[in-house]
Design a protein around this motif. Sequence first.
Motif, PDB file in Angstrom:
ATOM      1  N   PRO A 134       0.843  -1.199   0.000  1.00 57.35           N
ATOM      2  CA  PRO A 134       0.000   0.000   0.000  1.00 57.35           C
ATOM      3  C   PRO A 134       0.881   1.252   0.000  1.00 57.35           C
ATOM      4  CG  PRO A 134       0.093  -0.931   2.206  1.00 57.35           C
ATOM      5  CD  PRO A 134       0.987  -1.780   1.348  1.00 57.35           C
ATOM      6  N   VAL A 135       0.302   2.370  -0.390  1.00 61.60           N
ATOM      7  CA  VAL A 135       1.057   3.626  -0.529  1.00 61.60           C
ATOM      8  C   VAL A 135       0.329   4.732   0.239  1.00 61.60           C
ATOM      9  CG1 VAL A 135       1.912   5.340  -2.186  1.00 61.60           C
ATOM     10  CG2 VAL A 135       1.770   2.928  -2.857  1.00 61.60           C
ATOM     11  N   ASP A 136       1.056   5.460   1.076  1.00 61.47           N
ATOM     12  CA  ASP A 136       0.462   6.597   1.799  1.00 61.47           C
ATOM     13  C   ASP A 136       0.449   7.802   0.867  1.00 61.47           C
ATOM     14  OD1 ASP A 136       0.430   5.084   4.237  1.00 61.47           O
ATOM     15  OD2 ASP A 136       2.540   5.588   4.529  1.00 61.47           O
ATOM     16  N   LEU A 137      -0.674   7.994   0.185  1.00 55.90           N
ATOM     17  CA  LEU A 137      -0.720   8.999  -0.882  1.00 55.90           C
ATOM     18  C   LEU A 137      -0.571  10.429  -0.351  1.00 55.90           C
ATOM     19  CD1 LEU A 137      -1.226   9.138  -3.999  1.00 55.90           C
ATOM     20  CD2 LEU A 137      -3.565   9.769  -3.419  1.00 55.90           C
ATOM     21  N   LEU A 138       0.395  11.138  -0.878  1.00 56.84           N
ATOM     22  CA  LEU A 138       0.655  12.554  -0.560  1.00 56.84           C
ATOM     23  C   LEU A 138       0.819  12.813   0.938  1.00 56.84           C
ATOM     24  CD1 LEU A 138      -1.839  14.412  -2.975  1.00 56.84           C
ATOM     25  CD2 LEU A 138       0.339  13.317  -3.503  1.00 56.84           C
ATOM     26  N   GLY A 139       1.150  11.768   1.689  1.00 55.05           N
ATOM     27  CA  GLY A 139       1.390  11.950   3.122  1.00 55.05           C
ATOM     28  C   GLY A 139       0.224  11.575   4.019  1.00 55.05           C
ATOM     29  N   LYS A 140      -0.846  11.011   3.423  1.00 51.36           N
ATOM     30  CA  LYS A 140      -1.987  10.542   4.210  1.00 51.36           C
ATOM     31  C   LYS A 140      -1.816   9.057   4.469  1.00 51.36           C
ATOM     32  CE  LYS A 140      -5.115  12.108   1.142  1.00 51.36           C
ATOM     33  NZ  LYS A 140      -4.089  11.599   0.350  1.00 51.36           N
ATOM     34  N   ALA A 141      -1.801   8.665   5.727  1.00 54.98           N
ATOM     35  CA  ALA A 141      -1.577   7.256   6.046  1.00 54.98           C
ATOM     36  C   ALA A 141      -2.702   6.388   5.503  1.00 54.98           C
ATOM     37  CB  ALA A 141      -1.450   7.078   7.548  1.00 54.98           C
ATOM     38  N   VAL A 142      -2.298   5.251   4.979  1.00 56.04           N
ATOM     39  CA  VAL A 142      -3.226   4.201   4.571  1.00 56.04           C
ATOM     40  C   VAL A 142      -4.015   3.739   5.802  1.00 56.04           C
ATOM     41  CG1 VAL A 142      -3.142   1.737   3.943  1.00 56.04           C
ATOM     42  CG2 VAL A 142      -1.793   3.411   2.665  1.00 56.04           C
TER      43      VAL A 142
END
Length: 378
Positions: A134-142
């Motif tokens: 998974p990827v924490d998009l733009l700094g938002k945690a998954v």
Amino acid sequence: MSDRIYMSSPDVGKLEEEYILNALHSGWIAPLGPDVDKFEQEIASRVGRSYAVALSSGTAALHLALLAQGVGPGTVVLTASMTFAATANAICYTGAEPYFIDCLHKTGNMDPELLAKTIPELLGAGERISAIVPVDLLGKAVDYTAIQAVADEYGIPVIADAAESLGATHKNRPVGSWGQSAVFSFNGNKIMTTSGGGMLVTDDSNVAARVRHLATQAREPAVHYEHAEIGYNYRLSNLLAAIGRAQLRRLDEMIDRRRALRTFYKSIFDDVDGVHVFGGDQDGEDNCWLTSIVVDPKRAGFRSDDLRSALTAQNIESRPLWKPMHLQPVFKSSRAKVNGSSESLFEQGLTLPSGSVLQPQEVDFVEAVIKKFLLDQR
Ligand SMILES: *Cc1c(COP(=O)(O)O)cnc(C)c1O
């Protein structure tokens, strides 16, 4: 300095200068040395992990994290479609097949239900799933709680691509501490930088040792050069680690500045119908690396691309959100489970100048240009 206003420029100054000069004068001009050791300890302690290995990039860190977890040919890796290509590229380097999972519209992060639906389908068809990335998009945690629960049900390791999210948290626990291992990027545009670099963090001593070994050309412990397998030259230079140590000391202050920009954009778009700040109800847990808006053209009366053109005309950089991997020409034959969210975010999202280095007069200028644009739409 140019007059262009960028989305996210490096924020370096006196402290970084001091650290790099100390490293230079110490004579450790190599991909090893005391600053690398200390940088690793400091990152590990910041995110609450037992081990950290400094590497030459976030991509290198992902590549080796996957290899150390046994990812390779004949296996499938489930990853986010909404990400930067580096995530999928690293999976391909191992010979494994990336399989893209769409996101939640609200956060742009991997949809846990879609993941839970995909796994039994693949396993039922006799396929081997070697990892979930998974990827924490733009700094938002998954939503690590949900993703890890699905992964645990099937005993699949989670390798977190936290390249964009150092400093963020999920349920008050730092990003980087979730998953079997996690990776950070210190590329020039990230929340903190070494000009180029990355880090793998884990609590598994075998994974850490394996990554360290592979990153140093798989050199065996012998006085001569002995190699039993193919390795890589992926270690971080001591000079760059010194910059990283200075940046890490300033990380919270840089996050505060980016968070203030998030609040600023919210105040601009608060009463604009059809526009919202992306993921903006999670700000406390977000490192606010980049702030984006999502524009519903039917309600707003304009497209995100119209605003982008207005900003470009004033030499202000802005960009659409990541183009989903399942739409990329290079991955057109890859499999994907889509729900329309990443495609809609790609169409309607726009990332705005978010750098901690932005000066007050630059922020004022961005505000004036956006407000004039909004007035012109009336
Ligand atoms: C930046 C980034 C990477 C790659 O990091 P590099 O240090 O540039 O190699 C990987 N994944 C994501 C999501 C990124 O944003």
